[in-house]
Scaffold this active site. Structure first.
Site, PDB file in Angstrom:
ATOM      1  N   HIS A 204       0.150  -1.700  -0.051  1.00 24.65           N
ATOM      2  CA  HIS A 204      -0.202  -0.189  -0.227  1.00 24.65           C
ATOM      3  C   HIS A 204       0.996   0.817  -0.202  1.00 24.65           C
ATOM      4  O   HIS A 204       0.870   1.718  -0.614  1.00 24.65           O
ATOM      5  CB  HIS A 204      -0.910   0.121   1.629  1.00 24.65           C
ATOM      6  CG  HIS A 204      -1.633  -0.878   2.017  1.00 24.65           C
ATOM      7  ND1 HIS A 204      -1.747  -1.892   2.357  1.00 24.65           N
ATOM      8  CD2 HIS A 204      -2.934  -1.144   1.199  1.00 24.65           C
ATOM      9  CE1 HIS A 204      -2.797  -3.083   1.852  1.00 24.65           C
ATOM     10  NE2 HIS A 204      -3.771  -2.456   1.250  1.00 24.65           N
TER      11      HIS A 204
ATOM     12  N   LYS B  24      -1.130  -5.866  -7.728  1.00 25.96           N
ATOM     13  CA  LYS B  24      -1.787  -7.298  -7.436  1.00 25.96           C
ATOM     14  C   LYS B  24      -3.247  -7.736  -7.901  1.00 25.96           C
ATOM     15  O   LYS B  24      -3.487  -9.116  -7.687  1.00 25.96           O
ATOM     16  CB  LYS B  24      -1.835  -7.215  -5.904  1.00 25.96           C
ATOM     17  CG  LYS B  24      -1.715  -8.163  -4.936  1.00 25.96           C
ATOM     18  CD  LYS B  24      -1.013  -9.384  -4.694  1.00 25.96           C
ATOM     19  CE  LYS B  24      -1.518 -10.461  -3.470  1.00 25.96           C
ATOM     20  NZ  LYS B  24      -2.871  -9.997  -3.192  1.00 25.96           N
TER      21      LYS B  24
ATOM     22  N   ARG C 242      -3.870 -10.697   3.719  1.00 30.78           N
ATOM     23  CA  ARG C 242      -4.542 -11.619   4.459  1.00 30.78           C
ATOM     24  C   ARG C 242      -3.282 -12.952   4.224  1.00 30.78           C
ATOM     25  O   ARG C 242      -3.396 -14.263   5.252  1.00 30.78           O
ATOM     26  CB  ARG C 242      -5.338 -12.766   3.353  1.00 30.78           C
ATOM     27  CG  ARG C 242      -6.991 -11.639   3.177  1.00 30.78           C
ATOM     28  CD  ARG C 242      -7.453 -12.558   1.349  1.00 30.78           C
ATOM     29  NE  ARG C 242      -9.196 -11.617   2.263  1.00 30.78           N
ATOM     30  CZ  ARG C 242      -9.383 -10.895   1.486  1.00 30.78           C
ATOM     31  NH1 ARG C 242      -8.482 -10.461   0.085  1.00 30.78           N
ATOM     32  NH2 ARG C 242     -10.890 -10.457   1.121  1.00 30.78           N
TER      33      ARG C 242
END
Ligand code: PAF
Length: 281
Positions: A28, A140, A178
């Site tokens: 990010h 991604k 995740r």
């Protein structure tokens, strides 16, 4: 949020925007830095969007850490962080959705049929709130980026969409919020996603142009890992996201994989340009 953005626009500032679901990592932050490069003020939103999760998915246990996110964004010197509540986003009586057609049906859309409708709806609401000139998305989620580009073009949203490359751990694992779900063993097993993609790129570099052959070899590698349960491996045209049964010289393709490692569903991809001596782009 709109008042802030209107003020920035009045001052002639170019607004760069990075929408996220929080639990930020280096991937990010690379998008934030890209937005900084491309604009005068950077706005980041963190919102775990309920409408892009199906009822059987991980919405309620999706990792959250607002304090850490704020600290990381402060370190990046972002100009504004937008953290709306679900009630602020989905007003009482909410009933308007944005849906993109064909390119949302395959791959992630096939495995998660309601996912993209939730994504395009929230991204539209966020765009209308933040009013950015530029927005940065990660490679991604390659299909998501193509879907957003399609929506922006079709609905004449006057926003430039930048797609920024995947950030990986040293051993190749693509960064993802995740990954936190993975046990130590699963974390090792998960490397099969990136290593099978690398193997595919080596096959292409040595002249293999048949998608079936490439996918077959990747499948063998992934299925050899006991905790894995393969969802899909696809090779698609990078612009249209249409499946490519064979590769042609000078083409640009995504090789995409989605796979469960234990209970955790992971995705990864590689963008290859068969016309370049350096295959990865
Ligand atoms: O990529 C994500 O994190 C989400 O899909 C997005 C774009 C922030 C919309 O909720």
């Amino acid at each position: 949020m709109q008042e802030y953005s209107l003020q920035m626009r009045k001052e002639g500032k170019k607004i760069g925007f990075v929408p996220t679901m929080g639990y930020l990592h280096e991937g990010h932050l690379s998008l934030v830095r890209k937005a900084r490069e491309a604009s005068d003020v950077v706005v980041v939103s963190t919102f775990v969007n309920p409408t892009q999760f199906a009822p059987n998915e991980d919405f309620s246990k999706y990792p959250r850490d607002e304090q850490k996110d704020k600290m990381l964004l402060e370190n990046e010197k972002v100009d504004a962080v937008f953290i709306p509540s679900p009630e602020e986003i989905y007003l009482r009586g909410f009933q308007t959705y944005v849906e993109v057609g064909e390119i949302t049906r395959g791959l992630e859309g096939q495995s998660r049929p309601t996912h993209f409708k939730g994504v395009t709806t929230i991204v539209t609401i966020l765009f209308n709130s933040v009013m950015p000139h530029v927005a940065v998305f990660g490679q991604k989620d390659a299909q998501q980026a193509v879907v957003i580009k399609r929506m922006v073009q079709d609905l004449r949203m006057n926003i430039e969409i930048i797609v920024h490359p995947i950030v990986r751990e040293k051993d190749g694992l693509a960064l993802s919020s995740r990954n936190i779900y993975l046990s130590e063993k699963e974390r090792k097993d998960a490397l099969v996603l990136s290593s099978s993609l690398r193997y595919a790129s080596e096959m292409i570099a040595s002249g293999e142009m048949d998608s079936g052959e490439i996918i077959g070899e990747m499948r063998k590698k992934i299925e050899a890992v006991d905790s894995s349960s393969l969802d899909y491996i696809k090779i698609v045209d990078a612009e249209t996201f249409e499946e490519a049964p064979s590769l042609s010289q000078g083409g640009k393709y995504y090789i995409l994989v989605a796979c469960r490692i234990g209970k955790t569903r992971l995705i990864d991809n590689l963008l290859v340009n068969t016309g370049k001596s350096e295959l990865f782009v």
